[in-house]
Write a protein that holds these residues in place. Structure first.
Motif, PDB file in Angstrom:
ATOM      1  N   LYS A  78       0.848  -1.198   0.000  1.00  0.00           N
ATOM      2  CA  LYS A  78       0.000   0.000   0.000  1.00  0.00           C
ATOM      3  C   LYS A  78       0.885   1.249   0.000  1.00  0.00           C
ATOM      4  CE  LYS A  78      -4.171   1.793   2.028  1.00  0.00           C
ATOM      5  NZ  LYS A  78      -4.788   2.239   3.247  1.00  0.00           N
ATOM      6  N   ILE A  79       0.702   2.098  -1.007  1.00  0.00           N
ATOM      7  CA  ILE A  79       1.410   3.377  -1.058  1.00  0.00           C
ATOM      8  C   ILE A  79       0.361   4.470  -1.200  1.00  0.00           C
ATOM      9  CG2 ILE A  79       3.096   4.808  -2.275  1.00  0.00           C
ATOM     10  CD1 ILE A  79       4.371   2.253  -3.327  1.00  0.00           C
ATOM     11  N   ALA A  80       0.434   5.460  -0.307  1.00  0.00           N
ATOM     12  CA  ALA A  80      -0.618   6.483  -0.240  1.00  0.00           C
ATOM     13  C   ALA A  80      -1.957   5.733  -0.158  1.00  0.00           C
ATOM     14  CB  ALA A  80      -0.532   7.431  -1.416  1.00  0.00           C
ATOM     15  N   ASN A  81      -2.894   5.949  -1.079  1.00  0.00           N
ATOM     16  CA  ASN A  81      -4.161   5.233  -0.998  1.00  0.00           C
ATOM     17  C   ASN A  81      -4.304   4.177  -2.075  1.00  0.00           C
ATOM     18  OD1 ASN A  81      -5.335   6.422   1.304  1.00  0.00           O
ATOM     19  ND2 ASN A  81      -5.681   8.298   0.112  1.00  0.00           N
ATOM     20  N   ILE A 119       2.169  13.115  -4.434  1.00  0.00           N
ATOM     21  CA  ILE A 119       2.556  11.899  -3.716  1.00  0.00           C
ATOM     22  C   ILE A 119       4.017  11.662  -4.078  1.00  0.00           C
ATOM     23  CG2 ILE A 119       2.191   9.408  -3.583  1.00  0.00           C
ATOM     24  CD1 ILE A 119      -0.828  10.117  -4.089  1.00  0.00           C
ATOM     25  N   VAL A 120       4.890  11.826  -3.092  1.00  0.00           N
ATOM     26  CA  VAL A 120       6.323  11.939  -3.360  1.00  0.00           C
ATOM     27  C   VAL A 120       7.055  10.665  -2.937  1.00  0.00           C
ATOM     28  CG1 VAL A 120       8.405  13.289  -2.925  1.00  0.00           C
ATOM     29  CG2 VAL A 120       6.175  14.427  -3.000  1.00  0.00           C
ATOM     30  N   LEU A 121       7.783  10.094  -3.893  1.00  0.00           N
ATOM     31  CA  LEU A 121       8.604   8.907  -3.639  1.00  0.00           C
ATOM     32  C   LEU A 121      10.067   9.305  -3.880  1.00  0.00           C
ATOM     33  CD1 LEU A 121       5.669   7.988  -4.782  1.00  0.00           C
ATOM     34  CD2 LEU A 121       6.751   5.769  -5.106  1.00  0.00           C
ATOM     35  N   PRO A 122      10.790   9.681  -2.824  1.00  0.00           N
ATOM     36  CA  PRO A 122      12.137  10.221  -3.025  1.00  0.00           C
ATOM     37  C   PRO A 122      13.210   9.135  -3.134  1.00  0.00           C
ATOM     38  CG  PRO A 122      11.502  10.443  -0.723  1.00  0.00           C
ATOM     39  CD  PRO A 122      10.346   9.802  -1.424  1.00  0.00           C
ATOM     40  N   TYR A 123      14.095   9.334  -4.107  1.00  0.00           N
ATOM     41  CA  TYR A 123      15.279   8.498  -4.295  1.00  0.00           C
ATOM     42  C   TYR A 123      16.391   9.087  -3.446  1.00  0.00           C
ATOM     43  CZ  TYR A 123      19.552   6.962  -6.680  1.00  0.00           C
ATOM     44  OH  TYR A 123      20.791   6.473  -6.962  1.00  0.00           O
ATOM     45  N   ILE A 124      16.955   8.266  -2.547  1.00  0.00           N
ATOM     46  CA  ILE A 124      17.936   8.807  -1.590  1.00  0.00           C
ATOM     47  C   ILE A 124      19.126   7.864  -1.429  1.00  0.00           C
ATOM     48  CG2 ILE A 124      16.249  10.097  -0.232  1.00  0.00           C
ATOM     49  CD1 ILE A 124      16.301   7.764   1.823  1.00  0.00           C
ATOM     50  N   HIS A 125      20.186   8.402  -0.869  1.00  0.00           N
ATOM     51  CA  HIS A 125      21.234   7.514  -0.397  1.00  0.00           C
ATOM     52  C   HIS A 125      20.660   6.755   0.801  1.00  0.00           C
ATOM     53  CE1 HIS A 125      25.154   5.878   0.181  1.00  0.00           C
ATOM     54  NE2 HIS A 125      25.650   6.641  -0.769  1.00  0.00           N
ATOM     55  N   ALA A 126      21.278   5.637   1.135  1.00  0.00           N
ATOM     56  CA  ALA A 126      20.761   4.840   2.255  1.00  0.00           C
ATOM     57  C   ALA A 126      21.131   5.523   3.566  1.00  0.00           C
ATOM     58  CB  ALA A 126      21.313   3.426   2.184  1.00  0.00           C
ATOM     59  N   ASP A 127      20.436   6.620   3.841  1.00  0.00           N
ATOM     60  CA  ASP A 127      20.703   7.458   5.015  1.00  0.00           C
ATOM     61  C   ASP A 127      19.469   7.402   5.926  1.00  0.00           C
ATOM     62  OD1 ASP A 127      20.830   9.537   6.841  1.00  0.00           O
ATOM     63  OD2 ASP A 127      21.603  11.004   5.409  1.00  0.00           O
ATOM     64  N   PRO A 128      19.563   6.674   7.025  1.00  0.00           N
ATOM     65  CA  PRO A 128      18.382   6.488   7.886  1.00  0.00           C
ATOM     66  C   PRO A 128      17.824   7.795   8.463  1.00  0.00           C
ATOM     67  CG  PRO A 128      20.066   4.847   8.395  1.00  0.00           C
ATOM     68  CD  PRO A 128      20.701   5.847   7.472  1.00  0.00           C
ATOM     69  N   ILE A 129      18.696   8.767   8.747  1.00  0.00           N
ATOM     70  CA  ILE A 129      18.215  10.040   9.303  1.00  0.00           C
ATOM     71  C   ILE A 129      17.423  10.804   8.244  1.00  0.00           C
ATOM     72  CG2 ILE A 129      18.906  12.235  10.351  1.00  0.00           C
ATOM     73  CD1 ILE A 129      19.611   9.837  12.108  1.00  0.00           C
ATOM     74  N   LYS A 131      14.034   9.294   7.688  1.00  0.00           N
ATOM     75  CA  LYS A 131      13.054   9.698   8.704  1.00  0.00           C
ATOM     76  C   LYS A 131      12.533  11.104   8.455  1.00  0.00           C
ATOM     77  CE  LYS A 131      12.557   8.147  12.987  1.00  0.00           C
ATOM     78  NZ  LYS A 131      12.664   8.237  14.400  1.00  0.00           N
ATOM     79  N   LYS A 132      13.437  12.005   8.088  1.00  0.00           N
ATOM     80  CA  LYS A 132      13.006  13.391   7.820  1.00  0.00           C
ATOM     81  C   LYS A 132      12.021  13.434   6.649  1.00  0.00           C
ATOM     82  CE  LYS A 132      17.078  15.862   9.524  1.00  0.00           C
ATOM     83  NZ  LYS A 132      18.274  16.633   9.143  1.00  0.00           N
ATOM     84  N   LEU A 133      12.303  12.663   5.606  1.00  0.00           N
ATOM     85  CA  LEU A 133      11.416  12.652   4.437  1.00  0.00           C
ATOM     86  C   LEU A 133      10.057  12.062   4.796  1.00  0.00           C
ATOM     87  CD1 LEU A 133      14.141  11.660   1.862  1.00  0.00           C
ATOM     88  CD2 LEU A 133      12.710  13.703   1.700  1.00  0.00           C
ATOM     89  N   GLN A 134      10.089  11.028   5.607  1.00  0.00           N
ATOM     90  CA  GLN A 134       8.850  10.427   6.091  1.00  0.00           C
ATOM     91  C   GLN A 134       8.060  11.460   6.892  1.00  0.00           C
ATOM     92  OE1 GLN A 134       9.386   6.409   7.895  1.00  0.00           O
ATOM     93  NE2 GLN A 134       8.640   7.389   9.732  1.00  0.00           N
ATOM     94  N   ASP A 135       8.774  12.211   7.730  1.00  0.00           N
ATOM     95  CA  ASP A 135       8.115  13.195   8.593  1.00  0.00           C
ATOM     96  C   ASP A 135       7.490  14.351   7.809  1.00  0.00           C
ATOM     97  OD1 ASP A 135       8.747  11.690  10.767  1.00  0.00           O
ATOM     98  OD2 ASP A 135      10.475  12.901  11.382  1.00  0.00           O
ATOM     99  N   VAL A 136       8.067  14.708   6.660  1.00  0.00           N
ATOM    100  CA  VAL A 136       7.457  15.802   5.883  1.00  0.00           C
ATOM    101  C   VAL A 136       6.339  15.296   4.969  1.00  0.00           C
ATOM    102  CG1 VAL A 136       9.537  17.241   5.947  1.00  0.00           C
ATOM    103  CG2 VAL A 136       9.113  15.796   3.936  1.00  0.00           C
ATOM    104  N   GLY A 137       6.078  13.992   4.999  1.00  0.00           N
ATOM    105  CA  GLY A 137       4.901  13.488   4.297  1.00  0.00           C
ATOM    106  C   GLY A 137       5.160  12.706   3.027  1.00  0.00           C
ATOM    107  N   CYS A 138       6.397  12.260   2.819  1.00  0.00           N
ATOM    108  CA  CYS A 138       6.662  11.432   1.642  1.00  0.00           C
ATOM    109  C   CYS A 138       5.945  10.081   1.773  1.00  0.00           C
ATOM    110  CB  CYS A 138       8.166  11.192   1.471  1.00  0.00           C
ATOM    111  SG  CYS A 138       9.023  12.684   0.934  1.00  0.00           S
ATOM    112  N   ALA A 139       5.541   9.529   0.619  1.00  0.00           N
ATOM    113  CA  ALA A 139       4.737   8.306   0.613  1.00  0.00           C
ATOM    114  C   ALA A 139       5.586   7.048   0.752  1.00  0.00           C
ATOM    115  CB  ALA A 139       3.917   8.240  -0.669  1.00  0.00           C
ATOM    116  N   THR A 140       6.846   7.143   0.365  1.00  0.00           N
ATOM    117  CA  THR A 140       7.798   6.040   0.516  1.00  0.00           C
ATOM    118  C   THR A 140       9.161   6.686   0.780  1.00  0.00           C
ATOM    119  OG1 THR A 140       8.573   6.044  -1.778  1.00  0.00           O
ATOM    120  CG2 THR A 140       6.668   4.625  -1.281  1.00  0.00           C
ATOM    121  N   VAL A 141      10.166   5.827   1.007  1.00  0.00           N
ATOM    122  CA  VAL A 141      11.550   6.248   0.799  1.00  0.00           C
ATOM    123  C   VAL A 141      12.189   5.203  -0.112  1.00  0.00           C
ATOM    124  CG1 VAL A 141      11.888   7.642   2.860  1.00  0.00           C
ATOM    125  CG2 VAL A 141      12.251   5.164   2.979  1.00  0.00           C
TER     126      VAL A 141
END
Lengths: 257, 70
Positions: A5-8, A127-137, A140-150
């Motif tokens: 499940k991603i977003a709805n 609905i934002v699915l951000p591509y990131i380095h494997a950076d746990p911090i 979490k920040k991206l999750q907190d601002v409302g991203c649908a995945t990491v």
């Protein structure tokens, strides 16, 4: 297998497929079919006004696949936001794979610009699915601002190196409350299975399928690997031990001891 | 008289005068409007507005479409 499940939206396939580098639209379409994917990424580029441009979107069955426009080519947050808005105007789709890669050699994502763009885009209804380095911090920040995945990278885009960031991806998976999609660098079905066994919610594969000798067969191999890894994860892998534990009964009748 | 538009970063001269609208420009360039999104001077133009969007000389126009990508 449980649905993703991603977003709805719900997805029964946990394999996302990128559409770059295919030799033809026909091969791409057949690989998408063989992968059983329900999410395919696409990119935006300038129209070549001197030459005919083919319309690759026509080759994708949009009843089976959600389109996920990406922001590839963006070097900072402003460019990524601009590309996202263009993609929405072009497609009517408000989903975006957010990627900000200022360095063309390794194509590693710029975390601070990605976070900046994510905040703007979430507020703008994406609905934002951000591509990131494997950076746990950062995850979490991206999750907190409302991203649908990491979407942490396994290794650099298109490098086929497999999961070089394993320990950090494990932390991201442990901490995330949104789906974790392992993206970039998965070069073999075994890499995808490994990510799924670790508890990733999905994987995104492009180069390994598109540049295979037979992309359709490779797409099928990735489909099976993702399913196998996911089923193993849901079932629970057995613990590891230092010493052997016999699989066959050790009957003692060969020797009188 | 000839007039100029900047299209995808390159200046293009129209000897017979500019196409009146964005739709006419796309026809002139033989581009299928159904697959394109446009920006004029940094502002996105929705596809439904192409036919009502008038062009003036000197504008910078970006014509963009989807391609394969990961």
């Amino acid at each position: 297998m449980a649905a993703l499940k991603i977003a709805n939206s719900e997805f029964t396939s946990r394999l996302f497929v990128g559409t770059g580098k295919f030799a033809s639209n026909d091969i791409m379409a057949r690989a998408i079919e063989a992968a059983g994917t329900q999410m395919v990424t696409i990119a935006l580029r300038r129209v070549d006004i001197e030459n005919d441009n083919d319309n690759m979107l026509a080759a994708i069955d949009r009843k089976k696949c959600q389109l996920l426009p990406n922001t590839s080519g963006a070097r900072d947050a402003d460019e990524a936001v601009r590309l996202s808005r263009l993609a929405r105007a072009a497609s009517g789709i408000n989903w975006v794979k957010l990627e900000v890669t200022p360095d063309p050699y390794y194509l590693l994502p710029d975390g601070s610009e990605t976070l900046k763009a994510a905040e703007v885009l979430v507020k703008d209804g994406f609905i934002v699915l951000p591509y990131i380095h494997a950076d746990p911090i950062l995850a979490k920040k991206l999750q907190d601002v409302g991203c649908a995945t990491v979407m942490p990278l396994a290794s650099p885009i298109g490098s086929n190196q497999g999961i070089k960031t394993k320990a950090s991806i494990e932390i991201i998976i442990e901490q995330a409350t949104v789906p974790v999609v392992v993206d970039a660098g998965l070069g073999a079905p075994s890499h995808a299975a490994e990510a799924m066994e670790m508890g990733a919610d999905a994987v995104l594969v492009n180069t390994a399928i598109a540049t295979a000798t037979d992309p359709v067969q490779m797409a099928r191999a990735f489909k099976l690997a993702v399913e196998a890894g996911r089923i193993a994860y849901e079932t629970g892998l057995p613990p590891k031990h230092t010493a052997a534990s016999a699989s066959s009964p050790l009957t003692g009748f060969l020797r009188n001891e | 008289m000839s007039e100029i538009l900047k299209i995808n970063g390159q200046e293009k001269t129209f000897e017979e005068g500019l196409p009146a609208t964005l739709s006419e420009l796309l026809e002139n360039l033989k581009i299928d409007a159904a697959t394109v999104v446009a920006e004029i001077d940094g502002q996105i133009v929705e596809r439904k507005d192409f036919a009502q969007t008038n062009l003036t000389a000197g504008q910078s126009i970006e014509l963009i479409r989807f391609v394969g990508g990961g």
